[in-house]
Write an enzyme that holds these catalytic residues in place. Structure first.
Site, PDB file in Angstrom:
ATOM      1  N   ARG A  27       0.830  -1.209   0.000  1.00 23.89           N
ATOM      2  CA  ARG A  27       0.000   0.000   0.000  1.00 23.89           C
ATOM      3  C   ARG A  27       0.869   1.267   0.000  1.00 23.89           C
ATOM      4  O   ARG A  27       0.905   2.005  -0.973  1.00 23.89           O
ATOM      5  CB  ARG A  27      -0.952  -0.020   1.213  1.00 23.89           C
ATOM      6  N   ASP A  28       1.621   1.494   1.066  1.00 22.14           N
ATOM      7  CA  ASP A  28       2.386   2.746   1.166  1.00 22.14           C
ATOM      8  C   ASP A  28       3.489   2.760   0.113  1.00 22.14           C
ATOM      9  O   ASP A  28       3.815   3.818  -0.437  1.00 22.14           O
ATOM     10  CB  ASP A  28       2.991   2.873   2.576  1.00 22.14           C
ATOM     11  N   HIS A 219       5.153   4.521  12.732  1.00 24.14           N
ATOM     12  CA  HIS A 219       5.208   4.428  11.266  1.00 24.14           C
ATOM     13  C   HIS A 219       6.203   5.491  10.798  1.00 24.14           C
ATOM     14  O   HIS A 219       5.858   6.663  10.664  1.00 24.14           O
ATOM     15  CB  HIS A 219       3.786   4.691  10.746  1.00 24.14           C
ATOM     16  N   HIS A 221       8.872   7.044   8.109  1.00 19.84           N
ATOM     17  CA  HIS A 221       9.517   7.113   6.797  1.00 19.84           C
ATOM     18  C   HIS A 221      10.981   7.478   7.044  1.00 19.84           C
ATOM     19  O   HIS A 221      11.305   8.148   8.031  1.00 19.84           O
ATOM     20  CB  HIS A 221       8.797   8.132   5.911  1.00 19.84           C
ATOM     21  N   CYS A 252       4.381   9.350   0.220  1.00 19.10           N
ATOM     22  CA  CYS A 252       2.997   9.780   0.063  1.00 19.10           C
ATOM     23  C   CYS A 252       2.952  10.798  -1.070  1.00 19.10           C
ATOM     24  O   CYS A 252       3.665  11.803  -1.032  1.00 19.10           O
ATOM     25  CB  CYS A 252       2.480  10.393   1.365  1.00 19.10           C
ATOM     26  N   ASN A 261       9.244   4.218   3.366  1.00 20.80           N
ATOM     27  CA  ASN A 261       9.139   3.790   4.765  1.00 20.80           C
ATOM     28  C   ASN A 261      10.451   3.157   5.196  1.00 20.80           C
ATOM     29  O   ASN A 261      11.243   2.708   4.370  1.00 20.80           O
ATOM     30  CB  ASN A 261       8.057   2.712   4.909  1.00 20.80           C
TER      31      ASN A 261
HETATM   32  P1  HMG Z   1     -13.146  14.367  -2.569  1.00 22.53           P
HETATM   33  O1  HMG Z   1     -12.902  14.779  -3.985  1.00 22.53           O
HETATM   34  O2  HMG Z   1     -13.312  15.429  -1.548  1.00 22.53           O
HETATM   35  O3  HMG Z   1     -14.342  13.328  -2.443  1.00 22.53           O
HETATM   36  O4  HMG Z   1     -11.942  13.385  -2.153  1.00 22.53           O
HETATM   37  P2  HMG Z   1     -15.828  13.339  -2.899  1.00 22.53           P
HETATM   38  O5  HMG Z   1     -16.594  12.616  -1.857  1.00 22.53           O
HETATM   39  O6  HMG Z   1     -16.239  14.730  -3.302  1.00 22.53           O
HETATM   40  O7  HMG Z   1     -15.783  12.420  -4.216  1.00 22.53           O
HETATM   41  C1  HMG Z   1     -15.156  12.829  -5.405  1.00 22.53           C
HETATM   42  C2  HMG Z   1     -15.158  11.656  -6.383  1.00 22.53           C
HETATM   43  O8  HMG Z   1     -14.372  10.567  -5.855  1.00 22.53           O
HETATM   44  C3  HMG Z   1     -16.541  11.076  -6.596  1.00 22.53           C
HETATM   45  O9  HMG Z   1     -16.551  10.523  -7.905  1.00 22.53           O
HETATM   46  C4  HMG Z   1     -16.614   9.923  -5.613  1.00 22.53           C
HETATM   47  O10 HMG Z   1     -17.499   8.904  -5.993  1.00 22.53           O
HETATM   48  C5  HMG Z   1     -15.195   9.414  -5.664  1.00 22.53           C
HETATM   49  P3  HMG Z   1     -17.229  11.313  -9.140  1.00 22.53           P
HETATM   50  O11 HMG Z   1     -18.680  11.425  -8.748  1.00 22.53           O
HETATM   51  O12 HMG Z   1     -16.536  12.644  -9.215  1.00 22.53           O
HETATM   52  O13 HMG Z   1     -16.950  10.401 -10.275  1.00 22.53           O
HETATM   53  N1  HMG Z   1     -14.811   8.769  -4.422  1.00 22.53           N
HETATM   54  C6  HMG Z   1     -14.344   7.522  -4.344  1.00 22.53           C
HETATM   55  N2  HMG Z   1     -14.094   6.588  -5.279  1.00 22.53           N
HETATM   56  C7  HMG Z   1     -13.616   5.400  -4.864  1.00 22.53           C
HETATM   57  N3  HMG Z   1     -13.347   5.129  -3.566  1.00 22.53           N
HETATM   58  C8  HMG Z   1     -13.569   6.044  -2.619  1.00 22.53           C
HETATM   59  C9  HMG Z   1     -14.083   7.304  -3.005  1.00 22.53           C
HETATM   60  N4  HMG Z   1     -14.404   8.403  -2.308  1.00 22.53           N
HETATM   61  C10 HMG Z   1     -14.848   9.290  -3.189  1.00 22.53           C
HETATM   62  N5  HMG Z   1     -13.287   5.756  -1.340  1.00 22.53           N
HETATM   63  C11 HMG Z   1     -11.115  11.558  -0.864  1.00 22.53           C
HETATM   64  C12 HMG Z   1     -11.852  12.872  -0.842  1.00 22.53           C
HETATM   65  C13 HMG Z   1     -10.792  11.205   0.563  1.00 22.53           C
HETATM   66  C14 HMG Z   1     -11.982  10.507  -1.502  1.00 22.53           C
HETATM   67  C15 HMG Z   1      -9.804  11.731  -1.718  1.00 22.53           C
HETATM   68  O14 HMG Z   1      -9.130  12.879  -1.314  1.00 22.53           O
HETATM   69  C16 HMG Z   1      -8.893  10.549  -1.583  1.00 22.53           C
HETATM   70  O15 HMG Z   1      -9.202   9.462  -2.062  1.00 22.53           O
HETATM   71  N6  HMG Z   1      -7.747  10.723  -0.931  1.00 22.53           N
HETATM   72  C17 HMG Z   1      -6.827   9.610  -0.704  1.00 22.53           C
HETATM   73  C18 HMG Z   1      -5.468  10.123  -0.477  1.00 22.53           C
HETATM   74  C19 HMG Z   1      -4.506   8.993  -0.223  1.00 22.53           C
HETATM   75  O16 HMG Z   1      -4.765   7.829  -0.498  1.00 22.53           O
HETATM   76  N7  HMG Z   1      -3.320   9.353   0.331  1.00 22.53           N
HETATM   77  C20 HMG Z   1      -2.294   8.399   0.620  1.00 22.53           C
HETATM   78  C21 HMG Z   1      -2.605   7.541   1.802  1.00 22.53           C
HETATM   79  S1  HMG Z   1      -2.304   8.346   3.355  1.00 22.53           S
HETATM   80  C22 HMG Z   1      -0.618   8.080   3.653  1.00 22.53           C
HETATM   81  O17 HMG Z   1       0.092   7.611   2.805  1.00 22.53           O
HETATM   82  C23 HMG Z   1      -0.086   8.353   5.039  1.00 22.53           C
HETATM   83  C24 HMG Z   1       0.148   7.089   5.861  1.00 22.53           C
HETATM   84  O18 HMG Z   1       1.058   6.213   5.211  1.00 22.53           O
HETATM   85  C25 HMG Z   1       0.710   7.457   7.245  1.00 22.53           C
HETATM   86  C26 HMG Z   1       1.921   8.402   7.158  1.00 22.53           C
HETATM   87  O19 HMG Z   1       2.903   8.064   6.505  1.00 22.53           O
HETATM   88  O20 HMG Z   1       1.820   9.460   7.780  1.00 22.53           O
HETATM   89  C27 HMG Z   1      -1.147   6.307   6.100  1.00 22.53           C
HETATM   90 MG    MG Z   2       3.185   6.349   5.267  1.00 20.30          MG
END
Ligand code: HMG
Ligand code: MG
Length: 314
Positions: A27-28, A219, A221, A252, A261
């Site tokens: 995933r990450d 966690h 990096h 990220c 990581n």
């Molecule tokens: P948004 O644009 O505000 O969401 O995004 P929305 O509710 O307005 O939806 C927009 C569109 O996305 C819509 O589709 C929804 O259906 C679709 P449209 O009608 O325009 O065709 N949608 C989805 N589709 C599939 N699955 C879903 C979903 N939700 C909405 N779950 C949202 C808000 C949160 C969805 C977006 O910003 C997003 O997906 N962000 C993910 C970011 C991400 O994955 N970041 C990396 C992971 S975090 C990380 O790495 C940190 C970590 O490792 C810890 C660390 O290191 O600190 C965990």
């Molecule tokens: Mg991370």
């Protein structure tokens, strides 16, 4: 989990006997790769990691495919992997839509994710911290109803590229809210790899005064090479769950300057040297990292893997 006997009372006394390593490479790691990786290769990678014996592998995320196209095939990955008894396959979900997709794909352990800083919460999940927690409420209620295990991530817990220093009290506040919503474990993230053991002492030390160690994970990096030092300090404080990614993949896409990581191999080498059990087969983790590195077309960051390649590792 029990802790080692204090022994002669030296600086390494009191470490945990056993550490649970959560493998987040699929995933990450893969969320940050610019090239396309075939779904079959992702499945084979998770299967190789399963063979290494992890109790928990973060297999994918059910986020917006527009936000993270690299993991748009989350359902296909979940359908294709061979589920090893004893391994939980965790998936990131940001909202109810993600949770519903995850349930349909047969996921049984989910992770919600927010931030200690408002700017990163907005950039990563397009919500304030408070809004993100409200979005998690139905997700975690659903997880409880389904009997799922649930984790909550807090990004930028040790510093933020947008807001600079982060108050440990802000991290504690988000951690307590996540626990109130029903997560089983909070993983405290150094998203851009700025932490040093001093920061770990401040943040993890504060959390541990309010939250049982069994509910906390770290966690890190490894952007600046401090991740292993941070792990050692976290273990000394009482933390017993550590996230890592095989080969040191990761980052990220929404956090400028976030490198991979902490590499699982490097962590396992350290833990083995400290006499801490993990139940993991280091050679099999190496095999998984080599497999995916070949598909990615670039060398892994893991120091241990580099030492293996140079045949200097005992
Ligand atoms: P948004 O644009 O505000 O969401 O995004 P929305 O509710 O307005 O939806 C927009 C569109 O996305 C819509 O589709 C929804 O259906 C679709 P449209 O009608 O325009 O065709 N949608 C989805 N589709 C599939 N699955 C879903 C979903 N939700 C909405 N779950 C949202 C808000 C949160 C969805 C977006 O910003 C997003 O997906 N962000 C993910 C970011 C991400 O994955 N970041 C990396 C992971 S975090 C990380 O790495 C940190 C970590 O490792 C810890 C660390 O290191 O600190 C965990
Ligand atoms: Mg991370």
């Amino acid at each position: 989990m029990s802790r080692q006997e204090p022994g002669p009372g030296g600086p390494l006394s009191g470490l945990p006997r056993r550490v649970r390593v959560v493998e987040v490479g699929p995933r990450d790691g893969l969320q940050n790769e610019p090239g396309r990786i075939a779904t079959a290769d992702k499945i084979a990678y998770v299967d190789l990691l399963s063979a290494a014996g992890f109790a928990m592998i973060e297999a994918t995320s059910f986020v917006s495919p527009r936000a993270v196209p690299q993991l748009a095939d989350a359902a296909e990955v979940m359908a294709g992997i061979a589920r090893r008894p004893g391994t939980q396959y965790l998936a990131l979900v940001p909202n109810l839509r993600g949770f519903e997709r995850a349930v349909a794909a047969g996921v049984r352990a989910v992770a919600v994710f927010t931030s200690a800083t408002e700017t990163f919460a907005r950039r990563n999940i397009n919500a304030t911290i408070a809004e993100s927690l409200e979005n998690f409420r139905p997700v975690l209620a659903g997880a409880r109803r389904e009997g799922f295990w649930a984790r909550g991530y807090i990004s930028m817990a040790f510093g933020c590229p947008f807001e600079g220093d982060v108050a440990p009290a802000a991290v504690l506040d988000v951690a307590q809210r996540l626990l109130d919503l029903g997560v089983d474990e909070v993983s405290v993230g150094d998203t851009i790899g700025v932490a040093t053991p001093r920061g770990v002492e401040e943040v993890a030390g504060l959390l541990l005064r309010h939250i049982p160690a069994e509910q906390l994970a770290v966690h890190f990096h490894d952007t600046r090479g401090t991740a292993l030092a941070n792990v050692l300090l976290a273990l000394q404080l009482g933390i017993q769950v550590v996230d890592a990614s095989s080969g040191g993949l990761g980052g990220c896409p929404f956090a400028p300057g976030a490198a991979g990581n902490l590499a699982t191999e490097d962590l396992l080498y350290l833990l083995r040297g400290l006499g801490i059990e993990t139940g993991l087969d280091l050679d099999k983790v190496v095999a998984a990292s080599r497999f995916i590195a070949e598909k990615l077309g670039h060398a892994p960051a893991s120091k241990y893997l580099q030492a293996c390649a140079a045949a200097t590792t005992p």
